[in-house]
Design a protein around this motif. Structure first.
Motif, PDB file in Angstrom:
ATOM      1  N   ARG A 205       0.830  -1.218   0.000  1.00 12.34           N
ATOM      2  CA  ARG A 205       0.000   0.000   0.000  1.00 12.34           C
ATOM      3  C   ARG A 205       0.859   1.260   0.000  1.00 12.34           C
ATOM      4  N   VAL A 206       2.156   1.114   0.216  1.00 13.73           N
ATOM      5  CA  VAL A 206       3.074   2.251   0.183  1.00 13.73           C
ATOM      6  C   VAL A 206       3.380   2.597  -1.270  1.00 13.73           C
ATOM      7  N   SER A 207       3.423   3.880  -1.587  1.00  6.29           N
ATOM      8  CA  SER A 207       3.786   4.311  -2.936  1.00  6.29           C
ATOM      9  C   SER A 207       4.970   5.268  -2.868  1.00  6.29           C
ATOM     10  N   SER A 208       5.660   5.415  -3.975  1.00  2.47           N
ATOM     11  CA  SER A 208       6.862   6.245  -4.043  1.00  2.47           C
ATOM     12  C   SER A 208       6.746   7.216  -5.211  1.00  2.47           C
ATOM     13  N   VAL A 209       6.962   8.487  -4.928  1.00  2.40           N
ATOM     14  CA  VAL A 209       6.829   9.556  -5.912  1.00  2.40           C
ATOM     15  C   VAL A 209       8.133  10.351  -5.955  1.00  2.40           C
ATOM     16  N   VAL A 210       8.535  10.777  -7.137  1.00  4.09           N
ATOM     17  CA  VAL A 210       9.746  11.577  -7.307  1.00  4.09           C
ATOM     18  C   VAL A 210       9.351  12.987  -7.717  1.00  4.09           C
ATOM     19  N   VAL A 211       9.985  13.982  -7.093  1.00  2.44           N
ATOM     20  CA  VAL A 211       9.699  15.379  -7.416  1.00  2.44           C
ATOM     21  C   VAL A 211      11.017  16.119  -7.600  1.00  2.44           C
ATOM     22  N   HIS A 212      10.931  17.281  -8.203  1.00  3.43           N
ATOM     23  CA  HIS A 212      12.080  18.184  -8.215  1.00  3.43           C
ATOM     24  C   HIS A 212      11.558  19.617  -8.085  1.00  3.43           C
ATOM     25  N   PRO A 213      12.365  20.513  -7.499  1.00  4.24           N
ATOM     26  CA  PRO A 213      11.883  21.870  -7.200  1.00  4.24           C
ATOM     27  C   PRO A 213      12.043  22.871  -8.317  1.00  4.24           C
ATOM     28  N   GLY A 214      12.638  22.475  -9.446  1.00  2.00           N
ATOM     29  CA  GLY A 214      12.921  23.457 -10.484  1.00  2.00           C
ATOM     30  C   GLY A 214      14.089  24.332 -10.073  1.00  2.00           C
ATOM     31  N   GLY A 215      14.015  25.610 -10.428  1.00  2.00           N
ATOM     32  CA  GLY A 215      15.053  26.556 -10.028  1.00  2.00           C
ATOM     33  C   GLY A 215      14.617  27.311  -8.794  1.00  2.00           C
ATOM     34  N   ALA A 216      15.283  27.102  -7.676  1.00  2.00           N
ATOM     35  CA  ALA A 216      14.870  27.701  -6.409  1.00  2.00           C
ATOM     36  C   ALA A 216      16.036  28.475  -5.806  1.00  2.00           C
ATOM     37  N   LEU A 217      15.898  29.801  -5.722  1.00  2.00           N
ATOM     38  CA  LEU A 217      16.983  30.665  -5.270  1.00  2.00           C
ATOM     39  C   LEU A 217      16.683  31.279  -3.910  1.00  2.00           C
ATOM     40  N   ASP A 218      17.725  31.447  -3.094  1.00  2.00           N
ATOM     41  CA  ASP A 218      17.578  32.145  -1.812  1.00  2.00           C
ATOM     42  C   ASP A 218      17.086  33.567  -2.012  1.00  2.00           C
ATOM     43  N   SER A 219      17.570  34.227  -3.071  1.00  2.00           N
ATOM     44  CA  SER A 219      17.238  35.641  -3.287  1.00  2.00           C
ATOM     45  C   SER A 219      15.774  35.856  -3.636  1.00  2.00           C
ATOM     46  N   LEU A 220      15.065  34.799  -3.995  1.00  2.00           N
ATOM     47  CA  LEU A 220      13.637  34.895  -4.288  1.00  2.00           C
ATOM     48  C   LEU A 220      12.785  34.268  -3.185  1.00  2.00           C
ATOM     49  N   THR A 221      13.433  33.882  -2.090  1.00  2.00           N
ATOM     50  CA  THR A 221      12.763  33.194  -0.992  1.00  2.00           C
ATOM     51  C   THR A 221      12.376  34.186   0.096  1.00  2.00           C
ATOM     52  N   PRO A 222      11.141  34.166   0.575  1.00  2.00           N
ATOM     53  CA  PRO A 222      10.741  35.089   1.639  1.00  2.00           C
ATOM     54  C   PRO A 222      11.533  34.849   2.915  1.00  2.00           C
ATOM     55  N   SER A 223      11.718  35.909   3.681  1.00  2.00           N
ATOM     56  CA  SER A 223      12.502  35.824   4.909  1.00  2.00           C
ATOM     57  C   SER A 223      11.818  34.957   5.960  1.00  2.00           C
ATOM     58  N   ARG A 224      12.640  34.231   6.678  1.00  2.00           N
ATOM     59  CA  ARG A 224      12.221  33.480   7.858  1.00  2.00           C
ATOM     60  C   ARG A 224      13.319  33.647   8.902  1.00  2.00           C
ATOM     61  N   PRO A 225      13.432  34.878   9.463  1.00  2.00           N
ATOM     62  CA  PRO A 225      14.512  35.104  10.416  1.00  2.00           C
ATOM     63  C   PRO A 225      14.329  34.246  11.670  1.00  2.00           C
ATOM     64  N   PRO A 226      15.415  33.755  12.253  1.00  2.00           N
ATOM     65  CA  PRO A 226      16.820  33.949  11.846  1.00  2.00           C
ATOM     66  C   PRO A 226      17.322  32.920  10.832  1.00  2.00           C
ATOM     67  N   LEU A 227      16.446  32.040  10.357  1.00  2.00           N
ATOM     68  CA  LEU A 227      16.868  31.010   9.404  1.00  2.00           C
ATOM     69  C   LEU A 227      17.344  31.614   8.092  1.00  2.00           C
ATOM     70  N   HIS A 228      16.589  32.564   7.586  1.00  2.00           N
ATOM     71  CA  HIS A 228      16.895  33.167   6.285  1.00  2.00           C
ATOM     72  C   HIS A 228      16.356  34.589   6.278  1.00  2.00           C
ATOM     73  N   VAL A 229      17.214  35.530   5.930  1.00  2.00           N
ATOM     74  CA  VAL A 229      16.814  36.940   5.845  1.00  2.00           C
ATOM     75  C   VAL A 229      17.139  37.443   4.448  1.00  2.00           C
ATOM     76  N   ARG A 230      16.119  37.860   3.734  1.00  2.00           N
ATOM     77  CA  ARG A 230      16.308  38.373   2.382  1.00  2.00           C
ATOM     78  C   ARG A 230      16.344  39.888   2.434  1.00  2.00           C
ATOM     79  N   THR A 231      17.446  40.472   2.016  1.00  2.00           N
ATOM     80  CA  THR A 231      17.574  41.916   2.031  1.00  2.00           C
ATOM     81  C   THR A 231      16.827  42.541   0.859  1.00  2.00           C
ATOM     82  N   THR A 232      16.553  43.829   0.975  1.00  2.00           N
ATOM     83  CA  THR A 232      15.892  44.540  -0.124  1.00  2.00           C
ATOM     84  C   THR A 232      16.749  44.497  -1.380  1.00  2.00           C
ATOM     85  N   GLY A 233      18.065  44.643  -1.192  1.00  2.00           N
ATOM     86  CA  GLY A 233      18.964  44.598  -2.337  1.00  2.00           C
ATOM     87  C   GLY A 233      18.922  43.258  -3.053  1.00  2.00           C
TER      88      GLY A 233
END
Length: 316
Positions: A205-233
């Motif tokens: 009954r277990v199934s296995s699926v494969v995924v990929h995220p495409g192109g994923a950049l930190d600079s386009l990722t919303p901030s989650r301080p203190p894990l990740h902080v995206r500056t305005t620049g």
């Protein structure tokens, strides 16, 4: 599972409830893994972050709790580069069943020197592929105890241009970091597809699926301080790139859908809608080299020997 005309359209911003279910996200303390965990935590499920660093995992858990009141999130120590530690990690989950595991954790090396795990495997192949291969073996009793569990393997677009060298899986003869990383992710993807074939053959009954995220950049990722902080620049500088790629929060969408959507079934590849690089998740045709079942079967046999896998845990 197959899709149905009665299935509502998938909305990445309005996920279905998953109360009472338990999900494990490897590498859930940072990057795409963090956003997979955050999004799954909003469904009412219990989400367990697998992380080598307990302190970082607690920071990620605190971030999720701060954003999602009542989130059921916790962590376990997980070191995929130490295969002998995985049995204890699975025991520490303390659950009777597991509804899904997202194989997301991984390492990428940019510097030329080749490194090895404590087991003597090339670090990226040993962690990204062999670690998840062995972890799945230990998790299988918990996955089999769930009504319809899923193993979701997060591959990479970097694997699309690579091919495995089955005679040199450890990159001993000719080590090139970027190529070794791409091949380690390709091995993961082959594993996810071969796993589903073997589970289907065994009537699991277990199934296995494969995924990929495409192109994923930190600079386009919303901030989650203190894990990740995206500056305005950084945000302004990355604006042109947003036409082609996306942030890591969106890179998490294919994995989240593969966990939750009843219309997703095993043996498929899911990625972003727009050129496989950005946008909402959709199924896409298997890349030609991923459809080579002979390569996947030979990789499986080699991985079973290298990882000293638990006998009989997974069919074949």
């Amino acid at each position: 599972m197959s899709s149905s005309s009665s299935t509502p359209p998938w909305n990445v911003h309005r996920l279905p409830r998953a109360d009472g279910r338990v999900f494990l996200v490897t590498g859930g303390n940072a990057g795409i893994g963090y956003f997979v965990a955050e999004q799954l935590s909003g469904t009412g499920a219990t989400v367990v972050l697998g992380s080598r660093n307990p302190a970082k995992a607690e920071v990620a858990s605190a971030s999720i709790r701060a954003r999602l009141r009542g989130a059921r999130v916790r962590s376990v120590r997980l070191d995929l580069a130490d295969l002998s530690s995985l049995e204890a990690t699975v025991e520490s989950l303390g659950v009777e069943r597991l509804d899904a595991v997202v194989h997301n954790a991984g390492v990428a090396l940019d510097d030329p020197p080749r490194e090895e795990t404590v087991d003597g495997h090339e670090l990226m192949f040993g962690t990204n592929h062999l670690g998840h291969f062995a972890l799945t073996q230990w998790l299988m009793p918990l996955l089999s105890a769930a009504p319809a569990a899923r193993v979701v393997t997060v591959g990479s677009f970097a694997a699309k241009s690579e091919r495995l060298d089955l005679e040199d899986l450890q990159s001993r003869r000719d080590y090139q970091p970027k190529r070794a990383y791409g091949r380690s992710k390709l091995a993961q993807m082959h594993f996810g597809l071969e796993l589903d074939r073997r589970l289907r053959a065994a009537g699991s009954r277990v199934s296995s699926v494969v995924v990929h995220p495409g192109g994923a950049l930190d600079s386009l990722t919303p901030s989650r301080p203190p894990l990740h902080v995206r500056t305005t620049g950084a945000r302004l500088g990355a604006a042109p790139a947003a036409l082609l790629v996306q942030g890591k929060h969106a890179g998490a969408w294919p994995a989240v859908r593969a966990v939750l959507d009843p219309a997703v079934y095993g043996g498929r590849l899911w990625g972003p809608r727009v050129f496989g690089l950005r946008g909402e998740p959709r199924p896409e045709p298997l890349w030609n080299h991923l459809a080579d079942t002979s390569v996947a079967s030979r990789l499986w046999d080699a991985s079973r020997d290298l990882a000293d896998a638990v006998p009989g845990a997974i069919p074949g």
